[in-house]
Design a protein around this motif. Structure first.
Motif, PDB file in Angstrom:
ATOM      1  N   ARG A 110       0.832  -1.223   0.000  1.00 26.00           N
ATOM      2  CA  ARG A 110       0.000   0.000   0.000  1.00 26.00           C
ATOM      3  C   ARG A 110       0.858   1.263   0.000  1.00 26.00           C
ATOM      4  NH1 ARG A 110      -2.759  -2.914   3.993  1.00 26.00           N
ATOM      5  NH2 ARG A 110      -1.831  -1.634   5.617  1.00 26.00           N
ATOM      6  N   ALA A 111       2.138   1.140   0.397  1.00 28.96           N
ATOM      7  CA  ALA A 111       3.012   2.321   0.489  1.00 28.96           C
ATOM      8  C   ALA A 111       3.530   2.686  -0.901  1.00 28.96           C
ATOM      9  CB  ALA A 111       4.181   2.017   1.422  1.00 28.96           C
ATOM     10  N   SER A 112       4.061   3.898  -1.022  1.00 27.05           N
ATOM     11  CA  SER A 112       4.624   4.301  -2.314  1.00 27.05           C
ATOM     12  C   SER A 112       6.076   3.861  -2.437  1.00 27.05           C
ATOM     13  CB  SER A 112       4.513   5.808  -2.487  1.00 27.05           C
ATOM     14  OG  SER A 112       5.107   6.464  -1.394  1.00 27.05           O
ATOM     15  N   LEU A 113       6.618   3.310  -1.365  1.00 29.29           N
ATOM     16  CA  LEU A 113       8.034   2.926  -1.356  1.00 29.29           C
ATOM     17  C   LEU A 113       8.411   1.895  -2.420  1.00 29.29           C
ATOM     18  CD1 LEU A 113      10.326   3.958   0.328  1.00 29.29           C
ATOM     19  CD2 LEU A 113       9.865   2.188   2.024  1.00 29.29           C
ATOM     20  N   PRO A 114       7.570   0.893  -2.708  1.00 24.57           N
ATOM     21  CA  PRO A 114       7.976  -0.099  -3.714  1.00 24.57           C
ATOM     22  C   PRO A 114       8.331   0.515  -5.064  1.00 24.57           C
ATOM     23  CG  PRO A 114       6.059  -0.898  -2.520  1.00 24.57           C
ATOM     24  CD  PRO A 114       6.289   0.517  -2.074  1.00 24.57           C
ATOM     25  N   ALA A 115       7.841   1.720  -5.345  1.00 20.09           N
ATOM     26  CA  ALA A 115       8.142   2.359  -6.635  1.00 20.09           C
ATOM     27  C   ALA A 115       9.468   3.116  -6.607  1.00 20.09           C
ATOM     28  CB  ALA A 115       7.003   3.321  -7.000  1.00 20.09           C
ATOM     29  N   GLU A 116      10.072   3.236  -5.426  1.00 21.19           N
ATOM     30  CA  GLU A 116      11.329   3.989  -5.320  1.00 21.19           C
ATOM     31  C   GLU A 116      12.499   3.165  -5.862  1.00 21.19           C
ATOM     32  OE1 GLU A 116      11.817   7.138  -4.046  1.00 21.19           O
ATOM     33  OE2 GLU A 116       9.645   7.331  -3.923  1.00 21.19           O
ATOM     34  N   ALA A 117      13.532   3.870  -6.328  1.00 22.04           N
ATOM     35  CA  ALA A 117      14.697   3.178  -6.906  1.00 22.04           C
ATOM     36  C   ALA A 117      15.395   2.305  -5.861  1.00 22.04           C
ATOM     37  CB  ALA A 117      15.668   4.214  -7.475  1.00 22.04           C
ATOM     38  N   ASP A 118      15.420   2.761  -4.616  1.00 24.09           N
ATOM     39  CA  ASP A 118      16.121   1.998  -3.574  1.00 24.09           C
ATOM     40  C   ASP A 118      15.156   1.157  -2.732  1.00 24.09           C
ATOM     41  OD1 ASP A 118      14.877   4.135  -2.442  1.00 24.09           O
ATOM     42  OD2 ASP A 118      16.571   4.749  -1.182  1.00 24.09           O
TER      43      ASP A 118
END
Ligand code: SF4
Length: 282
Positions: A110-118
């Motif tokens: 649900r977080a937006s973190l999975p889309a981050e490069a790291d």
């Protein structure tokens, strides 16, 4: 919530430009009648940052992976203790370590973190945190509730009342029958004294006593989940009574403020509005 003076919601950028030029946000919006711990913390760091965020309602400029990671962790622990509470109430076995992993995976998705490069770096960082949380969780822990919303009404005078609102991460029942208030923290562990000095924990303890009907907590705990360290302290009735006076003073200071900036490397380094602010100290 802050009432809007203009008929239609004013453009946040227009209010922000006015504020950045030294104008008052109260030329556009009414003095706020809703506050939270984050409001007080932001105002203390820099009144102008408070105005940008809570009166202009400007969104954060940049994604904050550390905050997203914290949100995923909070979401996982909330889901896990709720699941345990509900299963035990039904007479079923408590959730397992695999269930905790599943709770985190759901919160992560649900977080937006999975889309981050790291993203993978952050994902790997979660594993030891989940291991430590699992190992430290008492088998007989009795959680009363998670993410508990409160609204504390605070009179300023005979005609004016404001609301202090928030969410408490977790409340546990202790063997004594009293409760423990728990606030999860990801990132670097603070100092043990923070449990004593934390305004956030004090506000939450006041809400427990005066709004949520669970009584004054026997202890308030800052739970640094990545290090598996718990810092606990007490709040007396006298301290909570004095807090009401302190909060009213904080509210009055905000409502009377000219929102002059107080730049410092510490404040500006974490400010979402540096690009707007001519006073920013990078
Ligand atoms: S950049 Fe610095 S001075 Fe400007 S609003 Fe942010 S914290 Fe305040």
């Amino acid at each position: 919530m802050t009432n809007v003076v203009w008929g239609a919601a004013p453009d946040p950028q227009a209010i922000a430009a006015h504020v950045a030029a030294g104008g008052s946000p109260f030329d556009f919006v009414e003095p706020p009648d809703w506050f939270s711990y984050s409001c007080f913390d932001t105002f203390e760091r820099c009144p102008r940052q408070y105005a940008f965020r809570y009166l202009c309602r400007l969104p954060a400029a940049e994604p904050r992976p550390a905050m997203d990671f914290g949100s995923a962790a909070h979401g996982a622990f909330e889901a896990f203790t709720r699941e345990r509470r509900e299963r035990l109430a039904r007479g079923e076995p408590p959730p397992t370590r695999a269930d905790l992993e599943h709770c985190f995976e759901s919160a992560w998705a649900r977080a937006s973190l999975p889309a981050e490069a790291d993203a993978e770096t952050w994902r790997r960082r979660a594993e030891p945190m989940l291991d430590r949380f699992w190992a430290a969780e008492p088998a007989d822990a009795e959680t009363v509730g998670e993410e508990i919303r409160f609204r504390l009404h605070l009179p300023l005078d005979t005609d004016t009342q404001v609301v202090i609102a928030g969410f408490i991460d977790r409340i546990d029942r202790l063997p004594s029958g009293a409760v423990e208030l728990i606030d999860y923290k990801t990132g670097t562990a603070g100092l043990p004294e923070e449990a004593t000095s934390s305004l956030q924990l004090s506000i939450y303890a006041l809400a427990c006593r005066d709004v949520l009907d669970v009584g004054r907590p026997e202890r308030v705990t800052l739970y640094c989940v990545e290090q598996s360290r718990r810092f606990s302290a007490e709040r007396t009735d006298a301290a909570l009574d004095a807090l009401r006076t302190d909060l009213a003073a904080r509210v009055r200071a905000i409502r009377a403020s000219d929102f002059a900036p107080t730049p410092s490397p510490r404040s500006c380094g974490w400010c979402d509005f540096m690009g707007l602010c001519p006073m920013s100290e990078r």
